[in-house]
Every structure is written in structure tokens, then in C-alpha cells.
Design a protein around this motif. Structure first.
Motif, PDB file in Angstrom:
ATOM      1  N   VAL A 108      62.848  26.433   0.661  1.00  0.00           N
ATOM      2  CA  VAL A 108      61.487  26.307   1.186  1.00  0.00           C
ATOM      3  C   VAL A 108      60.653  25.487   0.211  1.00  0.00           C
ATOM      4  CG1 VAL A 108      59.396  27.548   1.862  1.00  0.00           C
ATOM      5  CG2 VAL A 108      61.650  28.506   2.401  1.00  0.00           C
ATOM      6  N   LEU A 109      59.913  24.509   0.741  1.00  0.00           N
ATOM      7  CA  LEU A 109      59.043  23.684  -0.085  1.00  0.00           C
ATOM      8  C   LEU A 109      57.696  24.378  -0.233  1.00  0.00           C
ATOM      9  CD1 LEU A 109      58.720  21.003  -1.609  1.00  0.00           C
ATOM     10  CD2 LEU A 109      57.813  20.017   0.513  1.00  0.00           C
ATOM     11  N   CYS A 110      57.386  24.782  -1.447  1.00  0.00           N
ATOM     12  CA  CYS A 110      56.092  25.401  -1.745  1.00  0.00           C
ATOM     13  C   CYS A 110      55.123  24.302  -2.152  1.00  0.00           C
ATOM     14  CB  CYS A 110      56.240  26.431  -2.861  1.00  0.00           C
ATOM     15  SG  CYS A 110      54.677  27.174  -3.387  1.00  0.00           S
ATOM     16  N   ILE A 111      54.089  24.085  -1.346  1.00  0.00           N
ATOM     17  CA  ILE A 111      53.078  23.076  -1.638  1.00  0.00           C
ATOM     18  C   ILE A 111      51.835  23.791  -2.150  1.00  0.00           C
ATOM     19  CG2 ILE A 111      51.637  21.235  -0.691  1.00  0.00           C
ATOM     20  CD1 ILE A 111      53.772  20.709   1.381  1.00  0.00           C
ATOM     21  N   GLY A 112      51.523  23.569  -3.403  1.00  0.00           N
ATOM     22  CA  GLY A 112      50.373  24.224  -4.009  1.00  0.00           C
ATOM     23  C   GLY A 112      50.728  25.066  -5.211  1.00  0.00           C
ATOM     24  N   GLY A 113      52.011  25.413  -5.353  1.00  0.00           N
ATOM     25  CA  GLY A 113      52.478  26.062  -6.570  1.00  0.00           C
ATOM     26  C   GLY A 113      52.084  27.511  -6.757  1.00  0.00           C
ATOM     27  N   ILE A 114      51.827  28.247  -5.663  1.00  0.00           N
ATOM     28  CA  ILE A 114      51.497  29.669  -5.760  1.00  0.00           C
ATOM     29  C   ILE A 114      52.520  30.464  -4.959  1.00  0.00           C
ATOM     30  CG2 ILE A 114      49.771  31.457  -5.352  1.00  0.00           C
ATOM     31  CD1 ILE A 114      48.869  29.417  -7.393  1.00  0.00           C
ATOM     32  N   MET A 115      53.049  31.520  -5.571  1.00  0.00           N
ATOM     33  CA  MET A 115      54.000  32.378  -4.864  1.00  0.00           C
ATOM     34  C   MET A 115      53.643  33.836  -5.078  1.00  0.00           C
ATOM     35  SD  MET A 115      58.088  32.252  -4.632  1.00  0.00           S
ATOM     36  CE  MET A 115      58.984  33.436  -3.649  1.00  0.00           C
ATOM     37  N   GLN A 116      53.780  34.600  -4.008  1.00  0.00           N
ATOM     38  CA  GLN A 116      53.465  36.023  -4.056  1.00  0.00           C
ATOM     39  C   GLN A 116      54.679  36.841  -3.630  1.00  0.00           C
ATOM     40  OE1 GLN A 116      50.690  38.307  -1.178  1.00  0.00           O
ATOM     41  NE2 GLN A 116      49.397  37.876  -2.959  1.00  0.00           N
ATOM     42  N   LEU A 150      55.261  18.721   4.989  1.00  0.00           N
ATOM     43  CA  LEU A 150      54.826  17.415   4.486  1.00  0.00           C
ATOM     44  C   LEU A 150      54.044  16.624   5.531  1.00  0.00           C
ATOM     45  CD1 LEU A 150      58.055  16.379   2.538  1.00  0.00           C
ATOM     46  CD2 LEU A 150      55.842  16.975   1.540  1.00  0.00           C
ATOM     47  N   SER A 151      53.991  17.116   6.762  1.00  0.00           N
ATOM     48  CA  SER A 151      53.221  16.421   7.798  1.00  0.00           C
ATOM     49  C   SER A 151      51.730  16.400   7.468  1.00  0.00           C
ATOM     50  CB  SER A 151      53.440  17.088   9.161  1.00  0.00           C
ATOM     51  OG  SER A 151      52.977  18.433   9.138  1.00  0.00           O
ATOM     52  N   LYS A 152      51.300  17.275   6.566  1.00  0.00           N
ATOM     53  CA  LYS A 152      49.892  17.313   6.169  1.00  0.00           C
ATOM     54  C   LYS A 152      49.551  16.270   5.103  1.00  0.00           C
ATOM     55  CE  LYS A 152      49.028  22.154   7.337  1.00  0.00           C
ATOM     56  NZ  LYS A 152      48.006  21.836   8.359  1.00  0.00           N
ATOM     57  N   VAL A 153      50.567  15.531   4.622  1.00  0.00           N
ATOM     58  CA  VAL A 153      50.291  14.467   3.652  1.00  0.00           C
ATOM     59  C   VAL A 153      49.559  13.337   4.358  1.00  0.00           C
ATOM     60  CG1 VAL A 153      51.298  12.737   2.129  1.00  0.00           C
ATOM     61  CG2 VAL A 153      52.246  15.053   2.184  1.00  0.00           C
ATOM     62  N   ASP A 154      48.349  13.063   3.898  1.00  0.00           N
ATOM     63  CA  ASP A 154      47.487  12.077   4.542  1.00  0.00           C
ATOM     64  C   ASP A 154      47.450  10.754   3.784  1.00  0.00           C
ATOM     65  OD1 ASP A 154      45.712  11.613   6.731  1.00  0.00           O
ATOM     66  OD2 ASP A 154      44.031  11.663   5.327  1.00  0.00           O
ATOM     67  N   ASN A 155      47.882  10.793   2.518  1.00  0.00           N
ATOM     68  CA  ASN A 155      47.780   9.592   1.690  1.00  0.00           C
ATOM     69  C   ASN A 155      48.781   9.693   0.549  1.00  0.00           C
ATOM     70  OD1 ASN A 155      46.800   7.135   0.732  1.00  0.00           O
ATOM     71  ND2 ASN A 155      45.185   8.099  -0.483  1.00  0.00           N
ATOM     72  N   VAL A 156      49.281   8.552   0.116  1.00  0.00           N
ATOM     73  CA  VAL A 156      50.183   8.474  -1.034  1.00  0.00           C
ATOM     74  C   VAL A 156      49.557   7.551  -2.068  1.00  0.00           C
ATOM     75  CG1 VAL A 156      52.452   7.755  -1.864  1.00  0.00           C
ATOM     76  CG2 VAL A 156      52.250   8.891   0.357  1.00  0.00           C
ATOM     77  N   ILE A 157      49.495   8.025  -3.306  1.00  0.00           N
ATOM     78  CA  ILE A 157      48.919   7.229  -4.392  1.00  0.00           C
ATOM     79  C   ILE A 157      49.942   7.105  -5.514  1.00  0.00           C
ATOM     80  CG2 ILE A 157      47.109   7.101  -6.148  1.00  0.00           C
ATOM     81  CD1 ILE A 157      45.270   8.617  -4.300  1.00  0.00           C
TER      82      ILE A 157
END
Length: 348
Positions: A249-257, A60-67
Motif C-alpha cells: 500500500v502506498l502511504c501518501i503523507g507519511g502517517i500511519m496508525q 496517485l490520481s490526486k497528483v496535480d503537478n510534478v516539480i
């Protein structure tokens, strides 16, 4: 307490924040902020809910903005800098991260796969494609499974890639059932030797879903993988096998392989090694529709909050229901005993 002393009035702000950050459950920190207006101001001003979420999930450190999509208030950047707009921005972040922390523990645990994206190979399309690894229906009285192409080298891996139910998903465990080929002599089980899991997001415009990607060998070029698990050994057994991650694990982006590593079963007819999978389940908590994310070309995230309403319980049964019952899974792969062709041997 009449003679009690509020330590926030005695200690300096940094020490007070360190004490609050000793709390491990984000929900406790939210409760702390309701003790008094002064405590709430301290929690908000120092971004403690955000800090605790970052400690739990550094991605979550990559979160740059909250709307907040439900708010008509303009973004502080649009109205200029002031103490008021800065405080409003801090309150907005507090609301968002407090609700996010709540979602980590209170949103429903469920099966998260929405649709398959691609298999690294498929032996016979469409009869053995990746779609057949999805959740079984009690009415589906037929044999369905995914099969890889055959390989002479048993070390050649395979991958199955899925889209999850939301941009933010907290993954707890993965269940996989290898396929036992009842229509071949000896009823061999075409399992993998081990499995590994990757999570991430789309790197370029979303690839199409369906046959074109089912034979795509450069699937890695379409996604950015932000998490890779350890390897888990897979048993050559006809059962739903559970692979529990050491920590959610928090998956950001919703893709899993799902990576299937190593082949153990050779087909008698062509002396090639195959991997066959009957069922894949990815279990965890989806933070949709309460949260979504936008990811820019620099991998910076914008966290969007459409609503602060608790999502309604899912229609899909949870892991405590008969949906995950092993007997249900076995019932799905059913062959008519009086079918004369059931004893014949077929090529994958």
C-alpha cells in the motif's frame, strides 16, 4: 531484424498503447521506451509510465503537478502554452513516474518509523509511553513497553500513531509484539484481540510530538485517513507477530496508525482490561529523499523530485538482518534473575 515490421507504424496509437499497458512491471515499460526514438516518443506522448503507476496505486490520481527541484527550467505555466512547453512537460512527467516506478521495486526495504506521534491513552506517563514501542537497542537491558489506560469494557479500542520516513512510503507488512508482564503473577500477556491499520496525512498544521498528544482523545481530527486495512487477528502470545498486507500500500503523507481492537487480559489488581505493546515495526520502502509531496487544502498533490539519484542503502538493517531476529527481541525484555524484586507483583 531486416524484414521486421514495427507494429507502432501499423496499428493506431490507442491499440499500441493498450499493448504496452499489458506490461505489469513499470520497469519493463521504461525498457520499452529505450528500444527506439519512435517508441520512446510514443511512451512519453501518451503518458504510459504515469498510467501504469496509477493502475498500481490509484492514490496517485490526486497528483496535480510534478516539480523537478533540480531543474532551473521554468514551469510551463509560467512561460505560456506551446508545443515545446507541452512536450517538455510530458518528458518531465515521464522522468518522474519512470523513476517512481523504479523506486517501487528497487529502493531498500527497511523499518519505516521515524518517531511516534501519539497514543490514544497511556497508563503511566512517561514510563509506559508510546516511545517505548520503537526499535530496541542491544544495549537497552531494561523492560520497556507502552500500556493503555485500564477499561472495564474490553471492547474499547486503542491507537498508536507514527510518523514514517518520508512523504511517500510503500508499506508491505507490520510487526507487533504484545508485552508479557514478567513482574505480575502468572506473567499475563496484555495483547489486543485484533489489529487494523490506517494510512494518511496531516489535515492541519503538524501537531506537536510528545506528552500533549499522548493524552489526546481526538487524534482522528488531526489527520486524513486515505487507507484502512482489514482486521487481522492477534494472538495472545509473547512473540513478534507479522501482519502482511494483501498488497503493498502506498502511504501518501507519511502517517500511519495502528488500531488495537478488543482487550483480552484483565489485570488482577484492579479488574480492568489493558493493552500493552513491546514493539512495533512498519516495514516497506521509503521513496524519500528522491520524492516528497505537498498536499493542499483540497487534497491535491504536488509531486516533488529533488534528484534522480538512487538513495544510498539505509543505516537501519533490513528485514533480512538480525535486527528482526526474534531472539534479539526476546533479549531486549530482560530481567535480572537475581533481582529480589523481580518476583513481586506490580500494578501497570
Amino acid at each position: 531484424m531486416e524484414n521486421g515490421i514495427d507494429f507502432l507504424h501499423v496499428l493506431d496509437p490507442d491499440m499500441s498503447s493498450k499493448i504496452f499497458m499489458c506490461l505489469e512491471d513499470p520497469s519493463d515499460l521504461v525498457r520499452v521506451s529505450t528500444v527506439s526514438p519512435f517508441w520512446q516518443q510514443h511512451v512519453i506522448a501518451n503518458g504510459l509510465c504515469k498510467q501504469l503507476c496509477l493502475r498500481l496505486f490509484p492514490q496517485l490520481s490526486k497528483v496535480d503537478n510534478v516539480i523537478e527541484l533540480m531543474s532551473s527550467t521554468k514551469n510551463p505555466a509560467e512561460v505560456g502554452s506551446s508545443n515545446f512547453t507541452e512536450w517538455e512537460s510530458l518528458k518531465k512527467e515521464h522522468r518522474a513516474y519512470a523513476f517512481l516506478a523504479r523506486g517501487f521495486t528497487s529502493f531498500a526495504v527497511k523499518q519505516l518509523i521515524v518517531e511516534p506521534i501519539a497514543a490514544s491513552s497511556t497508563d503511566n506517563f512517561p514510563t509506559e509511553n508510546i516511545y517505548h514501542t520503537l526499535n530496541p537497542s542491544k544495549r537497552a537491558r531494561r523492560i520497556t513497553y507502552w500500556s493503555s489506560e485500564g477499561q472495564r469494557n474490553p471492547a474499547v479500542p486503542e491507537t498508536l500513531t507514527y510518523k514514517l520516513d518520508g512523504d511517500l512510503c510503500l508499506i508491505n507488512e507490520i510487526n507487533i509484539q504484545p508485552f508479557q508482564v514478567f513482574f505480575q503473577r502468572g506473567r499475563p500477556i496484555y495483547s489486543a484481540k485484533a489489529v487494523r491499520f490506517r494510512m494518511g496525512h496531516v489535515k492541519q498544521p503538524k501537531p506537536p510530538v510528545g506528552p500533549p498528544l499522548d493524552v489526546l482523545h481526538s487524534i482522528h481530527d488531526c489527520f486524513v485517513w486515505t487507507y484502512t486495512s482489514e482486521e487481522f487477528p492477534m494472538a495472545q502470545e509473547n512473540r513478534l507477530q507479522n501482519f502482511k498486507l494483501p498488497e503493498p500500500v502506498l502511504c501518501i503523507g507519511g502517517i500511519m496508525q495502528v488500531e488495537l481492537l478488543g482487550r483480552v487480559q484483565k489485570q488482577e489488581m484492579d479488574s480492568l482490561f489493558y493493552i500493552c505493546v513491546a514493539l512495533v515495526q512498519i516495514v516497506g520502502r521509503s521513496l524519500a529523499p528522491a520524492f516528497s509531496v505537498d498536499i493542499d487544502e483540497h487534497a491535491k498533490l504536488t509531486l516533488k523530485v529533488p534528484s534522480y539519484n538512487q538513495p544510498s542503502p539505509p543505516d537501519i538493517p533490513s528485514t533480512n538482518s538480525s535486527f528482526f531476529d526474534q531472539r534479539h527481541v526476546r533479549d531486549y525484555y530482560w530481567v535480572e534473575e537475581d533481582d529480589e524484586s523481580s518476583d513481586e507483583e506490580f500494578d501497570l
